[in-house]
Enzyme design. Structure first.
Site, PDB file in Angstrom:
ATOM      1  N   ASP A   1       0.848  -1.198   0.000  1.00 60.20           N
ATOM      2  CA  ASP A   1       0.000   0.000   0.000  1.00 60.20           C
ATOM      3  C   ASP A   1       0.888   1.254   0.000  1.00 60.20           C
ATOM      4  O   ASP A   1       2.104   1.165   0.123  1.00 60.20           O
ATOM      5  CB  ASP A   1      -0.940  -0.004   1.218  1.00 60.20           C
ATOM      6  CG  ASP A   1      -0.190   0.099   2.538  1.00 60.20           C
ATOM      7  OD1 ASP A   1       0.754  -0.684   2.751  1.00 60.20           O
ATOM      8  OD2 ASP A   1      -0.529   0.970   3.365  1.00 60.20           O
TER       9      ASP A   1
ATOM     10  N   HIS B   1       2.000  -8.601  -3.815  1.00 59.89           N
ATOM     11  CA  HIS B   1       0.916  -7.624  -3.607  1.00 59.89           C
ATOM     12  C   HIS B   1       1.600  -6.277  -3.371  1.00 59.89           C
ATOM     13  O   HIS B   1       1.917  -5.924  -2.243  1.00 59.89           O
ATOM     14  CB  HIS B   1       0.067  -8.048  -2.411  1.00 59.89           C
ATOM     15  CG  HIS B   1      -1.081  -7.137  -2.115  1.00 59.89           C
ATOM     16  ND1 HIS B   1      -2.318  -7.278  -2.683  1.00 59.89           N
ATOM     17  CD2 HIS B   1      -1.175  -6.058  -1.302  1.00 59.89           C
ATOM     18  CE1 HIS B   1      -3.133  -6.344  -2.238  1.00 59.89           C
ATOM     19  NE2 HIS B   1      -2.457  -5.579  -1.395  1.00 59.89           N
TER      20      HIS B   1
ATOM     21  N   ASP C   1       1.961 -17.253  -5.014  1.00 58.46           N
ATOM     22  CA  ASP C   1       2.612 -16.065  -5.586  1.00 58.46           C
ATOM     23  C   ASP C   1       1.605 -15.310  -6.436  1.00 58.46           C
ATOM     24  O   ASP C   1       1.627 -15.399  -7.662  1.00 58.46           O
ATOM     25  CB  ASP C   1       3.822 -16.509  -6.416  1.00 58.46           C
ATOM     26  CG  ASP C   1       4.509 -15.321  -7.068  1.00 58.46           C
ATOM     27  OD1 ASP C   1       4.368 -14.194  -6.559  1.00 58.46           O
ATOM     28  OD2 ASP C   1       5.194 -15.526  -8.095  1.00 58.46           O
TER      29      ASP C   1
ATOM     30  N   GLU D   1       2.197  -9.945   0.239  1.00 59.01           N
ATOM     31  CA  GLU D   1       2.535  -8.521   0.261  1.00 59.01           C
ATOM     32  C   GLU D   1       4.027  -8.386   0.545  1.00 59.01           C
ATOM     33  O   GLU D   1       4.718  -9.369   0.852  1.00 59.01           O
ATOM     34  CB  GLU D   1       1.704  -7.796   1.336  1.00 59.01           C
ATOM     35  CG  GLU D   1       1.877  -6.285   1.277  1.00 59.01           C
ATOM     36  CD  GLU D   1       0.754  -5.502   1.945  1.00 59.01           C
ATOM     37  OE1 GLU D   1      -0.184  -6.111   2.455  1.00 59.01           O
ATOM     38  OE2 GLU D   1       0.839  -4.251   1.929  1.00 59.01           O
TER      39      GLU D   1
END
Ligand code: 9MR
Ligand code: ZN
Length: 546
Positions: free
Chosen positions: A164, A472, A518, A527
């Site tokens: 993020d 991610h 994956d 992530e």
């Protein structure tokens, strides 16, 4: 997130094309070198790229390994020392390619350190340093306080936390501190390391940390506290960072963030003095102000996401380890007895070996053990003993593991590779202060990370023939480039899948070491974060700086 974007044949996910598991970076010539064979056989061969057999030996039956569900055989090739590229073969199966050479972890250390540069926020990445992964400036607008939108402030810079685009003080302080201690304890690994970042004039690892520290200092509130985080209200969609134009908010002060800010700035003030005096002085002033705030606010001020916000919480149940670390660093840099006493008052309420963002007392221990100030000898012994007994427990786990990894079953959780590498740090720290030769155990954790695990996958992007490539990580997905930027450490197997994709693909009863896929869709398996890369950089630095 639209699952359609991630359509791949999930039956193939997690299946290594290789049946024999090795560290896909490879092995130092004189180190212990073992491959893991999860099927019955009597002997193995080491072959060169032409297929010529260079070494053969019998295998040893390790037995059933519960965490992987495999009955494993160990192929010990330690006796083979010739530099080169090889594979291990047994029956009709083979391993991925690996190298035997001096300095075999140099490249993966470059990559895992350079990963922090790829996560920089606010500056844009130019193609001279980032190649095809270059992108424009992101999150450059003024932020506003979550609780008072009328107050705007400049909190640009720092590293994106993870997949993020949030920036969180405790996570950032922890990651930067791992890197700073890596530099302090193994300077030879970093002094001349060139990872091609824009800054010159000091070791690259310090330039990279400076980028984060400058941001951390901006997170100090006028009264000396530290705002807990700077994020948008909701996680961005899977777009490039420069396209994320949502308002960035600065969230309320927490005592954990303030303590960690004091700690990391005090630590850094000492380290940067030699390289950049004015920066060091600025760090020191920030640390002082944060420590004053801690004195004035002895109560725990935690953090919880307010309604309407879904970015990371990084809540903690108490701030004892954070305060312990803060006062330890303040004492180390000032020599003031008052800080010493405050630090001592937290010592018996803190795990002296904790190295994560929440339980971070181990960094206080590192500070104390390395410091030149007058010390309480009893506490010094207690710290050394704590690292010693933790390492002894981890050695036992490694010896019992068919994969030579020091993991308890419960450690296969969200970000399990952080646990693996933090356990690697414990071996390194115990070796450093207690004179133990733990190199083989530390290497064992790296071997696991880089492919000697039950899925035969290297959890570092770009390292190895069969490595994760779809973390991610928003830019890695949104840039449209097939090959992920190198050096990103994936979270890894998690036996308590925490996202819809993981729940779907991880079948009930899967052994913990195999609970991984994956795929960019899975934040609880795949992530990346700055504080999963940072313990990796620490352990690799030890191996490269020896
Ligand atoms: O690493 C954190 C993990 O232990 C938690 O279980 C999870 C859910 O709260 O959050 C993880 O931290 C994430 C953070 O909140 C936001 N940035 C990405 C982090 C890794 O997934
Ligand atoms: Zn950004």
């Amino acid at each position: 997130m639209n699952r359609k974007y991630f359509d791949r044949d999930i039956t193939q996910i997690g299946r290594s094309p290789f049946g024999i598991l090795v560290d896909q970076a490879g092995y130092e010539p004189d180190s212990k070198k073992t491959a893991v064979i999860p099927f019955e056989c009597d002997s193995f061969e080491v072959t060169d790229p032409e297929g010529k057999v260079c070494y053969t030996s019998g295998v040893c039956h390790h037995g059933y390994d519960e965490d992987s569900g495999d009955d494993v055989y160990t192929a010990d090739l330690s006796g083979f020392r010739k530099e080169g590229t090889y594979r291990v073969r047994a029956k009709d199966r083979m391993s991925a390619a690996f190298e035997i050479k001096k300095g075999v972890y140099e490249t993966v250390l470059d990559d895992t350190l350079k990963a922090f540069y790829y996560l920089r926020c606010g500056c844009g990445l130019d193609s001279a340093c980032a190649g095809e992964y270059a992108h424009g400036k992101c999150h450059t607008e003024k932020a506003v306080l979550w609780e008072d939108h009328g107050v705007s402030l400049d909190v640009t810079g720092g590293w994106h936390d993870a997949g993020d685009y949030g920036r969180y003080v405790t996570a950032g302080a922890c990651a930067a501190a791992h890197l700073l201690y890596a530099f302090r304890m193994f300077p030879a690994a970093y002094e001349n390391r060139d990872i091609n970042i824009p800054e010159k004039g000091m070791p690259d690892i310090l330039s990279e940390c400076k980028y984060e520290l400058e941001w951390l200092m901006k997170m100090q509130s006028p009264d000396g506290g530290a705002y807990h985080k700077a994020t948008t209200a909701l996680h961005a969609p899977f777009i490039m960072p420069e396209l994320d134009k949502e308002q960035v908010y600065v969230f309320p002060v927490s005592s954990m963030a303030t303590a960690d800010l004091a700690a990391v700035c005090a630590l850094a003030a000492g380290i940067y003095e030699k390289y950049d005096r004015s920066f060091s002085a600025e760090l020191f002033q920030t640390a002082l102000k944060a420590a004053d705030w801690l004195d004035a606010h002895p109560e725990f001020i935690g953090f919880r996401n307010p309604e309407g916000c879904n970015t990371g919480g990084y809540g903690e149940g108490d701030d004892l380890s954070n305060r312990f670390w803060a006062y330890a660093e303040m004492y180390a840099v000032t020599g003031k007895e008052d800080y010493h006493e405050k630090m001592l008052s937290f010592a018996d309420r803190t795990d002296l070996t904790g190295l994560g963002y929440a339980d971070i007392g181990g960094l206080g221990s590192l500070s104390y053990l390395l410091s030149e100030q007058k010390k309480d000898e009893e506490l010094v012994s207690a710290m050394k003993r704590a690292f010693g007994s933790k390492a002894a427990e981890l050695k036992d786990l490694s010896d019992k593991s068919g994969y030579h990894v020091a993991m308890r079953k419960r450690e296969y959780c969200w970000g399990s590779n952080m646990n693996t590498m933090k356990n690697g740090m414990i071996f390194v720290i115990d070796g450093y202060f207690n004179g133990q030769d733990n190199k083989t155990y530390a290497e064992g954790q790296v071997h696991y990370l880089l492919g000697a695990n039950a899925l035969g996958i290297s959890y570092v992007t770009g390292t190895g023939e069969y490595c994760c490539n779809y973390p991610h990580l928003r830019p890695a997905f949104a840039d449209g480039i097939e090959k992920c930027m190198p050096g990103m450490v994936a979270g890894g197997p998690n036996s308590r899948p925490g996202d819809p994709y993981a729940v779907e693909v991880i079948k009930e009863g899967t052994p913990p070491m195999k609970c991984y896929a994956d795929d960019a869709a899975s934040y609880s398996l795949n992530e990346i974060t700055i504080y999963w890369n940072s313990p990796t950089v620490f352990v690799l630095g030890y191996l490269c700086g020896k």
